[in-house]
Design a protein around this motif. Structure first.
Motif, short mmCIF file in Angstrom:
data_model
loop_
_atom_site.label_atom_id
_atom_site.label_comp_id
_atom_site.label_asym_id
_atom_site.label_seq_id
_atom_site.Cartn_x
_atom_site.Cartn_y
_atom_site.Cartn_z
N GLU A 189 102.34 50.93 -4.21
CA GLU A 189 102.32 51.70 -2.96
C GLU A 189 102.71 53.15 -3.21
OE1 GLU A 189 104.37 51.91 1.44
OE2 GLU A 189 104.78 50.19 0.16
N LEU A 190 103.70 53.38 -4.05
CA LEU A 190 104.10 54.76 -4.36
C LEU A 190 102.98 55.51 -5.06
CD1 LEU A 190 107.77 54.21 -5.52
CD2 LEU A 190 106.97 55.31 -3.43
N HIS A 191 102.25 54.80 -5.90
CA HIS A 191 101.12 55.43 -6.58
C HIS A 191 100.07 55.86 -5.56
CE1 HIS A 191 98.03 56.30 -9.50
NE2 HIS A 191 97.21 55.48 -8.85
N TYR A 192 99.79 55.01 -4.60
CA TYR A 192 98.79 55.34 -3.58
C TYR A 192 99.27 56.48 -2.68
CZ TYR A 192 96.24 51.22 -5.04
OH TYR A 192 95.55 50.31 -5.77
N ARG A 193 100.55 56.51 -2.37
CA ARG A 193 101.08 57.62 -1.57
C ARG A 193 100.96 58.93 -2.32
NH1 ARG A 193 106.51 55.66 1.60
NH2 ARG A 193 105.53 53.96 2.73
N SER A 194 101.23 58.90 -3.61
CA SER A 194 101.10 60.09 -4.43
C SER A 194 99.65 60.56 -4.48
CB SER A 194 101.61 59.80 -5.84
OG SER A 194 101.42 60.91 -6.68
#
Length: 83
Positions: free
Chosen positions: A48-53
């Motif tokens: 999820e953090l990767h997608y937010r980034s």
């Protein structure tokens, strides 16, 4: 005067300044998202953090393309100079 018409140059300058401010805010948000992703990567966090980034990156690049279209020039950003 009730119906005061603003100068087109004033409107363009205000639009350009707002666009630049939005670009700077989005760039800061993207940098923060990248740092968070790096910090949590070592802890095996979800993607999820990767997608937010990636989302923040895409927002920044979109705004950057709009700024180029309108030929808006801002200040040199230190993070750009370091690259």
């Amino acid at each position: 005067m009730l119906f005061h018409h603003r100068n087109q140059e004033e409107i363009k300058q205000e639009r350009d300044q707002r666009l630049l401010n939005l670009i700077y805010e989005t760039k800061a948000s993207w940098d923060h998202a990248k740092e968070t992703e790096r910090a949590v990567y070592e802890a095996n966090a979800s993607t999820e953090l990767h997608y937010r980034s990636r989302l923040q990156e895409q927002k920044y690049l979109y705004l950057y393309r709009i700024a180029r279209k309108f030929k808006v020039h801002g200040e040199l950003n230190q993070s750009v100079i370091d690259r």
